[in-house]
Enzyme design. Structure first.
Site, short mmCIF file in Angstrom:
data_model
loop_
_atom_site.label_atom_id
_atom_site.label_comp_id
_atom_site.label_asym_id
_atom_site.label_seq_id
_atom_site.Cartn_x
_atom_site.Cartn_y
_atom_site.Cartn_z
N ALA A 8 50.28 43.32 42.67
CA ALA A 8 50.01 44.60 43.33
C ALA A 8 48.67 45.19 42.94
O ALA A 8 48.17 46.11 43.59
CB ALA A 8 51.13 45.59 43.02
N ARG A 13 37.16 44.99 39.55
CA ARG A 13 35.96 44.29 39.06
C ARG A 13 35.56 43.09 39.92
O ARG A 13 34.54 42.45 39.66
CB ARG A 13 36.17 43.86 37.60
CG ARG A 13 35.92 44.99 36.61
CD ARG A 13 36.17 44.52 35.21
NE ARG A 13 37.60 44.37 34.93
CZ ARG A 13 38.08 43.61 33.95
NH1 ARG A 13 37.27 42.91 33.18
NH2 ARG A 13 39.39 43.53 33.74
N TYR A 98 52.14 36.19 37.02
CA TYR A 98 51.07 37.07 37.49
C TYR A 98 50.29 36.39 38.61
O TYR A 98 49.89 35.23 38.47
CB TYR A 98 50.13 37.42 36.32
CG TYR A 98 50.84 38.30 35.32
CD1 TYR A 98 51.76 37.75 34.44
CD2 TYR A 98 50.63 39.67 35.30
CE1 TYR A 98 52.46 38.56 33.55
CE2 TYR A 98 51.32 40.48 34.41
CZ TYR A 98 52.24 39.92 33.54
OH TYR A 98 52.93 40.71 32.68
N ASN A 223 39.84 38.49 36.62
CA ASN A 223 39.54 39.91 36.84
C ASN A 223 38.16 40.10 37.46
O ASN A 223 37.84 41.18 37.94
CB ASN A 223 39.60 40.68 35.52
CG ASN A 223 40.98 40.63 34.92
OD1 ASN A 223 41.95 41.09 35.52
ND2 ASN A 223 41.09 40.01 33.76
N ALA A 376 21.59 4.03 71.45
CA ALA A 376 21.09 5.31 70.94
C ALA A 376 20.99 6.34 72.05
O ALA A 376 20.60 6.04 73.16
CB ALA A 376 19.73 5.09 70.30
C1 UD1 Z 1 48.94 42.93 30.59
C2 UD1 Z 1 49.88 43.13 29.41
C3 UD1 Z 1 49.20 42.68 28.14
C4 UD1 Z 1 48.73 41.24 28.28
C5 UD1 Z 1 47.86 41.08 29.51
C6 UD1 Z 1 47.59 39.61 29.72
C7 UD1 Z 1 51.27 45.05 29.96
C8 UD1 Z 1 51.50 46.49 29.73
N1 UD1 Z 1 50.24 44.50 29.32
O1 UD1 Z 1 47.86 43.83 30.37
O2 UD1 Z 1 50.08 42.81 27.03
O3 UD1 Z 1 48.03 40.87 27.09
O4 UD1 Z 1 48.54 41.57 30.68
O5 UD1 Z 1 46.63 39.43 30.72
O6 UD1 Z 1 52.02 44.42 30.67
N2 UD1 Z 1 50.27 44.80 38.14
C9 UD1 Z 1 51.03 45.26 39.18
N3 UD1 Z 1 51.37 46.56 39.23
C10 UD1 Z 1 50.99 47.45 38.28
C11 UD1 Z 1 50.20 46.98 37.22
C12 UD1 Z 1 49.85 45.65 37.17
O7 UD1 Z 1 51.41 44.49 40.05
O8 UD1 Z 1 51.35 48.63 38.39
C13 UD1 Z 1 49.90 43.39 38.10
C14 UD1 Z 1 48.41 43.20 38.25
O9 UD1 Z 1 48.05 42.98 39.58
C15 UD1 Z 1 48.16 41.96 37.39
C16 UD1 Z 1 49.26 42.02 36.33
O10 UD1 Z 1 50.25 42.88 36.84
O11 UD1 Z 1 48.36 40.78 38.13
C17 UD1 Z 1 48.75 42.49 34.98
O12 UD1 Z 1 48.27 43.82 35.10
P1 UD1 Z 1 47.04 44.37 34.30
O13 UD1 Z 1 46.82 45.79 34.62
O14 UD1 Z 1 45.88 43.45 34.45
O15 UD1 Z 1 47.59 44.27 32.80
P2 UD1 Z 1 46.75 44.22 31.49
O16 UD1 Z 1 46.29 45.58 31.16
O17 UD1 Z 1 45.74 43.15 31.56
CA CA Z 2 44.84 41.77 33.24
#
Ligand code: UD1
Ligand code: CA
Length: 453
Positions: A8, A13, A98, A223, A376
Site C-alpha cells: 500500500a 523516493r 512485502y 525504496n 534484394a
Molecule cells: C519495516 C519494519 C522494520 C523493518 C523494515 C524492513 C515496521 C514497523 N517496521 O520498516 O522493522 O526493519 O520494514 O525493511 O513494520 N506498508 C503498507 N501500509 C502501511 C505501511 C507500510 O502497506 O501503512 C507497506 C509498504 O508499502 C512497504 C512495507 O509495508 O512495502 C514496509 O513499510 P515501510 O514503511 O517501508 O516500513 P519500514 O519503516 O521500512
Molecule cells: Ca521500507
C-alpha cells in the site's frame, strides 16, 4: 497457510507517478515477483494489501487466486495487515511479505514457515554490517527474542544491535486480530507497527523463533531507483549464473539481460549485450551474436543469429542463419536451413526449407515454399490501405531483385521473376515473368555542373 503481501505504500523516493510496487524488475512489476514466489508456496489464501495507486496495482496483478484488501490510509504495517484479516483463514498461519522486496527465495520462506510450525511466531532476520534504519531484534540473556524496536524508537544501546527485522514474519492467525486491535501508535512515527505484535504474542505465551536467508539480497527492498537498479543487477547476475551452470557460454555474464524465461539446449553460446524477453527457447548449438533482442521465440538447433538481430516472436527450424540486422515479427516461421539476412523483415510468413531472403526485403503475410530465392529489395505489398492479403510463392521460385508482389498473388512452382518486376497477377508454373519496360540510352546527355558563385 495464508499469505498477505503489503503493497500500500507510496514510494515517495522513487520520484515517479507509477506506484512503487509496479516498477519493473526484469521486465515485470516488483509485486509480480513477490506474488510468484508466494504462489510457489501454495497458500490457501493470497491477499495483497493495496492503497497508494490501488486501482492501477489491482489491474496490473489481478488473477483468480489473488484477493485485494484496500488500506485507505497508510497508518502503519500493523494497520495494513489488519485490513487483510477479513479475507484470511483464521485456522492456518499467516505469512506476511512485502510488495517491494522482490527477490526473497521460496526456500528461505519455507525455512521460516517450518521453524514456526505448531503455533510459533516466526521472524526472518539478518545480521548486517550497517543496520541503520531497520527495526532491531532485541534478545534476552538466553537469546530469546523479546521485542523489535524501530530505529527511530531505539535507545543508543539498541541501535548497536546488528540483527535486524527484515519485515517478513509468520504468525498464528487466530489471535492475530486481537493482537492487532491492541496495537498503539504512540511511537516516533505515529504508526501502528506490525513489529509490536511480537510483544503481544509473548504475552499470550507464544514462542518466537527466527530464521535467516541464505543471501542478504533476498531481504533487500526497493525504496529508490538506485536500489531498484542494484536489485536488477543482482537478479541478472543470478540468471546468468544459472545459465553458466547449465552449460551455456556467455561471453560476458555481466552483459546479458533476461526479462522472462530463457531455456537453452547444450552448447549454446551468447555474445554480449543481448536482451531476452518473454519466453525464449534456444535449442542445441545455437549461437547468438552481440546486441540481439529476442522475444517470444523458439530457435532450432544449430541456428546462427548474427549481430543486431531483432526477434519479436517467431520460430525457426534447424541450421537457420539470421542477420546481421534481421528482423522477425510475430508469425514468422522459418524452415530448416533458411537464411534471413541484413535488413530483411519477416512478419506472419512461412519460409520453407532452404529458402533465402538475404538482403533488404519485406516478406509479410506470405507462404514461401522450399528453396526459394528472394532477391534484394523484394517487397510483398500485403496491405491495400484497408486489408491485408497473402502472397503465395511455391517451391523453387527465383524472385529477382527489386520485385514487388502485390497481394493477393500466387506464384507457381519453379517460376523466375525478372529483376524489377511488379507482379499483380497470378503466375503459373515454371514461367519467366517480367514487365514490359524499355531501356533507353541517350548519347547527347550532359551532366549538370555546379554553378560558380
Ligand atoms: C519495516 C519494519 C522494520 C523493518 C523494515 C524492513 C515496521 C514497523 N517496521 O520498516 O522493522 O526493519 O520494514 O525493511 O513494520 N506498508 C503498507 N501500509 C502501511 C505501511 C507500510 O502497506 O501503512 C507497506 C509498504 O508499502 C512497504 C512495507 O509495508 O512495502 C514496509 O513499510 P515501510 O514503511 O517501508 O516500513 P519500514 O519503516 O521500512
Ligand atoms: Ca521500507
Amino acid at each position: 497457510m495464508n499469505i498477505v503481501i503489503l503493497a500500500a505504500g507510496m514510494g515517495k523516493r522513487m520520484n515517479s507517478a507509477l506506484p512503487k510496487v509496479l516498477h519493473p524488475l526484469a521486465g515485470r512489476p516488483l509485486l509480480s515477483h513477490v506474488i510468484e514466489t508466494a504462489r510457489s508456496l501454495q497458500p490457501t489464501r493470497l491477499v495483497v494489501v493495496i492503497g497508494h495507486g490501488a486501482e492501477k496495482v489491482r489491474e496490473a496483478v489481478a488473477a483468480p487466486d489473488v484477493q485485494f484488501a484496500v488500506q485507505e490510509q497508510q497508518l502503519g504495517t500493523g494497520h495494513a495487515v489488519q485490513q487483510a484479516l477479513p479475507l484470511v483463514d483464521p485456522s492456518v498461519p499467516t505469512l506476511v511479505l512485502y510488495g517491494d522486496v522482490p527477490l526473497t527465495r521460496a526456500s528461505t520462506l519455507k525455512r521460516l514457515v517450518d521453524a514456526a510450525e505448531n503455533g510459533r511466531y516466526g521472524v526472518l532476520t539478518v545480521t548486517l554490517d550497517n543496520p541503520t534504519g531497520y527495526g532491531r531484534i532485541v534478545r534476552d540473556a538466553n537469546g530469546a527474542v523479546q521485542k523489535i524496536v524501530e530505529q527511530k524508537d531505539a535507545s543508543a544501546d539498541e541501535r548497536k544491535i546488528a540483527e535486524i527485522n527484515t519485515g517478513i514474519i509468520t504468525t498464528p492467525t487466530e489471535q492475530l486480530s486481537s493482537w492487532l486491535a491492541s496495537l498503539r501508535n504512540d511511537n516516533a512515527q505515529g504508526e501502528f507497527y506490525l513489529t509490536d505484535v511480537v510483544e503481544r504474542a509473548l504475552e499470550a505465551g507464544v514462542e518466537i523463533v527466527t530464521a535467516q536467508p541464505d543471501e542478504e539480497w533476498e531481504t533487500l527492498g526497493v525504496n529508490s531507483k538506485q536500489q531498484l537498479a542494484e536489485l536488477e543487477r543482482v537478479h541478472q547476475r543470478n540468471v546468468a549464473n544459472d545459465l553458466l551452470v547449465a552449460g551455456v557460454t556467455l561471453l560476458d555474464p555481466a552483459r546479458i539481460d533476461v526479462r522472462g524465461t530463457l531455456e537453452c539446449g547444450r552448447d549454446v553460446s551468447i555474445d554480449v549485450n543481448c536482451v531476452f524477453e518473454g519466453r525464449v527457447t534456444l535449442a542445441d548449438n545455437v549461437t547468438v551474436g552481440p546486441n540481439c533482442v529476442i522475444r517470444d521465440a523458439v530457435i532450432g538447433a544449430g541456428t546462427r543469429i548474427d549481430a543486431f538481430t531483432h526477434i519479436e516472436g517467431g520460430t525457426t527450424g534447424a541450421n537457420v542463419v539470421l542477420g546481421p540486422y534481421a528482423r522477425l515479427r510475430p508469425g514468422a516461421k522459418l524452415g530448416d536451413e533458411a537464411h534471413v539476412g541484413n535488413f530483411v523483415e519477416v512478419k506472419n510468413a512461412v519460409l520453407g526449407h532452404g529458402s533465402k531472403a538475404n538482403h533488404l526485403s519485406y516478406v509479410g503475410d506470405s507462404d514461401v515454399g522450399a528453396r526459394v530465392n528472394i532477391g534484394a529489395g523484394t517487397i510483398t505489398c500485403n496491405y491495400d490501405g484497408a486489408n491485408k492479403h497473402r502472397t503465395v510463392i511455391e517451391d523453387d521460385v527465383f524472385v529477382g531483385s527489386d520485385t514487388q508482389l502485390v497481394a493477393p498473388v500466387h506464384i507457381g512452382r519453379g517460376t523466375t521473376i525478372a529483376a524489377g518486376t511488379t507482379v499483380w497477377k497470378d503466375v503459373g508454373e515454371g514461367e519467366l515473368v517480367m514487365n514490359g519496360k524499355t531501356q533507353v540510352s541517350r548519347r547527347d546527355y550532359v551532366r549538370p555542373t555546379k554553378k560558380k558563385a
